[in-house]
Structures are given as structure tokens and as C-alpha cells.
Design a protein around this motif. Sequence first.
Motif, short mmCIF file in Angstrom:
data_model
loop_
_atom_site.label_atom_id
_atom_site.label_comp_id
_atom_site.label_asym_id
_atom_site.label_seq_id
_atom_site.Cartn_x
_atom_site.Cartn_y
_atom_site.Cartn_z
N ARG A 162 39.80 21.75 47.18
CA ARG A 162 39.19 21.34 45.92
C ARG A 162 38.57 22.55 45.23
O ARG A 162 37.66 23.18 45.78
N PRO A 163 39.04 22.92 44.04
CA PRO A 163 38.51 24.11 43.36
C PRO A 163 37.07 23.91 42.93
O PRO A 163 36.59 22.79 42.77
N GLY A 164 36.40 25.04 42.72
CA GLY A 164 35.08 25.01 42.15
C GLY A 164 34.09 25.85 42.96
O GLY A 164 34.32 26.11 44.14
N PRO A 165 33.01 26.29 42.27
CA PRO A 165 32.76 26.07 40.85
C PRO A 165 33.63 26.98 40.00
O PRO A 165 34.04 28.05 40.48
N PRO A 166 33.91 26.61 38.75
CA PRO A 166 34.67 27.51 37.88
C PRO A 166 33.75 28.59 37.30
O PRO A 166 32.53 28.38 37.22
N PRO A 167 34.29 29.75 36.92
CA PRO A 167 33.48 30.73 36.19
C PRO A 167 32.97 30.11 34.89
O PRO A 167 33.58 29.17 34.35
N VAL A 168 31.87 30.65 34.37
CA VAL A 168 31.32 30.11 33.14
C VAL A 168 31.88 30.79 31.90
O VAL A 168 31.58 30.39 30.78
N HIS A 169 32.69 31.84 32.09
CA HIS A 169 33.41 32.41 30.95
C HIS A 169 34.84 32.69 31.40
O HIS A 169 35.18 32.53 32.58
N ASP A 170 35.69 33.05 30.49
CA ASP A 170 37.10 33.30 30.79
C ASP A 170 37.20 34.63 31.53
O ASP A 170 37.50 35.67 30.95
N MET A 171 36.97 34.58 32.83
CA MET A 171 36.88 35.79 33.63
C MET A 171 38.22 36.50 33.73
O MET A 171 39.25 35.88 33.96
N GLY A 172 38.18 37.82 33.57
CA GLY A 172 39.40 38.60 33.69
C GLY A 172 39.70 38.95 35.13
O GLY A 172 38.80 39.10 35.96
N ILE A 173 41.00 39.10 35.44
CA ILE A 173 41.44 39.67 36.71
C ILE A 173 42.15 40.98 36.38
O ILE A 173 43.18 40.99 35.69
N TRP A 174 41.56 42.08 36.82
CA TRP A 174 42.07 43.41 36.52
C TRP A 174 42.63 44.02 37.80
O TRP A 174 41.99 44.00 38.84
N LEU A 175 43.83 44.58 37.73
CA LEU A 175 44.48 45.12 38.92
C LEU A 175 44.42 46.65 38.93
O LEU A 175 44.76 47.30 37.94
N GLY A 176 43.99 47.19 40.08
CA GLY A 176 44.00 48.63 40.26
C GLY A 176 45.28 49.05 40.96
O GLY A 176 45.31 49.16 42.19
N VAL A 177 46.34 49.27 40.19
CA VAL A 177 47.66 49.57 40.75
C VAL A 177 48.27 50.75 40.00
O VAL A 177 47.87 51.07 38.88
N LEU A 178 49.31 51.35 40.61
CA LEU A 178 49.95 52.52 40.01
C LEU A 178 51.47 52.44 40.00
O LEU A 178 52.10 53.01 39.12
N GLY A 179 52.09 51.80 40.98
CA GLY A 179 53.55 51.81 41.10
C GLY A 179 54.25 51.04 40.01
O GLY A 179 53.68 50.11 39.42
N PRO A 180 55.51 51.40 39.72
CA PRO A 180 56.26 50.75 38.64
C PRO A 180 56.33 49.23 38.77
O PRO A 180 56.15 48.51 37.79
N ARG A 181 56.60 48.74 39.98
CA ARG A 181 56.72 47.30 40.16
C ARG A 181 55.42 46.58 39.86
O ARG A 181 55.39 45.54 39.19
N MET A 182 54.30 47.13 40.35
CA MET A 182 53.02 46.47 40.15
C MET A 182 52.49 46.64 38.73
O MET A 182 51.75 45.79 38.24
N LEU A 183 52.88 47.70 38.05
CA LEU A 183 52.52 47.81 36.64
C LEU A 183 53.18 46.69 35.84
O LEU A 183 52.56 46.11 34.95
N GLY A 184 54.42 46.37 36.18
CA GLY A 184 55.06 45.22 35.55
C GLY A 184 54.32 43.93 35.83
O GLY A 184 54.19 43.06 34.97
N ALA A 185 53.80 43.81 37.06
CA ALA A 185 53.03 42.62 37.42
C ALA A 185 51.75 42.51 36.62
O ALA A 185 51.31 41.41 36.27
N VAL A 186 51.11 43.65 36.32
CA VAL A 186 49.93 43.62 35.45
C VAL A 186 50.27 42.94 34.13
O VAL A 186 49.54 42.06 33.65
N GLY A 187 51.39 43.33 33.55
CA GLY A 187 51.80 42.73 32.28
C GLY A 187 52.10 41.25 32.39
O GLY A 187 51.85 40.49 31.44
N ARG A 188 52.60 40.81 33.54
CA ARG A 188 52.98 39.40 33.70
C ARG A 188 51.80 38.50 34.04
O ARG A 188 51.72 37.38 33.53
N VAL A 189 50.89 38.97 34.92
CA VAL A 189 49.93 38.01 35.48
C VAL A 189 48.47 38.41 35.35
O VAL A 189 47.59 37.59 35.62
N ALA A 190 48.16 39.64 34.95
CA ALA A 190 46.77 40.10 34.97
C ALA A 190 46.18 40.18 33.57
O ALA A 190 46.89 40.10 32.56
#
Length: 300
Positions: A162-190
Motif C-alpha cells: 500500500r503506497p504512502g505517504p505521498p510527497p507534498v509536492h511533485d518531487m523530482g527524481i534526478w539520475l546521476g549517470v554518464l553512460g549513453p544507455r542511461m542518459l537515454g533513460a534520463v530522457g525517458r523516465v527521470a
Amino acid sequence: MSTDYGREVGFGVFPSPDSDADSLRDLWALLAAADRGGLDFAGFQDHPYQRRHLDTWTLMATALARTERLRVFPDVANLPLRSPAIIAKSAASLDVLSGGRFELGLGAGAFWEAVVAMGGEQRTPREAADALVEAVEVIRLLWSDARSVRFEGRHYRLSGVRPGPPPVHDMGIWLGVLGPRMLGAVGRVADGWVPSSAYAPPSGLRDMHARIDAGAAGVGRDPASIRRVYNVWGAITDGESRGFLEGPVEQWVEQLTELVLVYGMDTFVFGPAADPVAQVERFAAEVAPRVRDAVRAERA
């Protein structure tokens, strides 16, 4: 050729989490100077295996309690040693307790010998990348308004949580990545990207942005919706330039403005090389407002 995403420019600090008395005295004074000076963020590294480091999550909670406006984030959270389900709960809790002043930076992990020594799982680069993408999905599920959530991944599983509690603002998820594949993932999901200048120098930023932007375009996202956070180190001096971000205020203003308008970064998290409190005071009073003004003038 320039890369400017038009985002508002932000500024932050990267305090040392060392536990000795002198470091702690500097830490609290640095955070007070950043908060008082109108800076936006405090980012804390997360290396639990470093014996001199305080626990990052305990430290972030204390930092939020001792400040009024700074937004705090792990720069970046050590995923191999922290369950994403617990990260989701901890991050949302800190956001609730601080009135919406927490963001979440995540990393795939490094220093594997030290990770394994603390009971973490040894992962190949591909396994670490896959686990990071799974973790983002797990965390978003646990921040959702669903009655219960399930997830079956290779690295992580949820079985009717059961999820909760939710954040009280639209919290960002920021990825600390460098490789080509994961940079693409930043664009897709982060929601953001957190590189450090030592590992992603300005000369390589455009190619990295292009991979993020391609990932975003592939799923119909606006690349400008993704924050670009740059961890930078250096010294503000009164003498001549000694290199990148090593020189007088005018040099800092020119180089950070160029990093926004030409190299696509929008947020700068400063780790002073020495004399941290005085450096942060100068950064807040003399550098940050002039960069904001210069960027605004150029865009206009």
C-alpha cells in the motif's frame, strides 16, 4: 552551436558530510550562509562505507530542520545499499516534514568492493543500470495514489504494497549517470540529470544532452522539462584565473553563464575547494545574482 533549454537558473551547495567537530561546525555555518543568501539547494553525497561520513539520510533530515528555504537532495543516493521501497518512504517523509523541500537524486552505485563489504550486492554495469531503471518505477509506484501496487522486476519486487505517504509536492527524481544507455533513460523516465564537472567536463556536455533529448523525444517528452544539475568545484579568488572555475568573480559569472546558454546546464551545486563558509557567502552574494541577471539579459 548553443544548447539552452530556457529553464530558470538555480544554485546550490555541496557540503562535506565529515563527522569531525571542525567539519560539522563548517557544515552548519555553510548551510546557514546558503539559506540566508538565497541559494536554492543543498546536495549531499551518499557513501555509507566512508567511515568519516555521517549517514546521509540522517544528515539531510537535520539539514532540513536547521534551514528554512533550502531544498535538500541526496547527490546521489547509493541504490545498491538502500532498498528503493525504503528510499521512496524516506524521501516522501522528508518532503512531508519539510513542507515540500526535498528532491531525490539516485545513482546506480560505484566502489563495488566497499559496497559488497557492507553487505550490498555486486553488480555488473548493465545490472546496475537495469536496477536503477527498475528503482525509478518502484519509487513512482510507491508515491502513487493506487490502493496497492505490485511490481515484478529482475532486481526488485513489490507484492501488494500500500503506497504512502505521498510527497507534498511533485518531487523530482534526478539520475546521476554518464553512460549513453542511461542518459537515454534520463530522457525517458527521470526529471533531472546530475553529473559532476570532474566526470562530465563542459566539452562533453552537448553529446550527453543529445542522448537525453533523444530519449525524451522517443516517449513524447519535452527535453526542457528535465533539470540539468551540475556539481562544480573550484575557488572564487581575487587574483588571476588558474583554470576552470578557479579565479575572480567575473570569471565565475562568465563561465557559469556560458554553461547555461551554450552548454545546457541550469543548476550549479558548488563544492568549495577551501574556506567553505566564506566561499559560499561570495557565491551567494556575488556570483549567483549576476549569473541570473546575465542569463536573463542574453535571453531577452
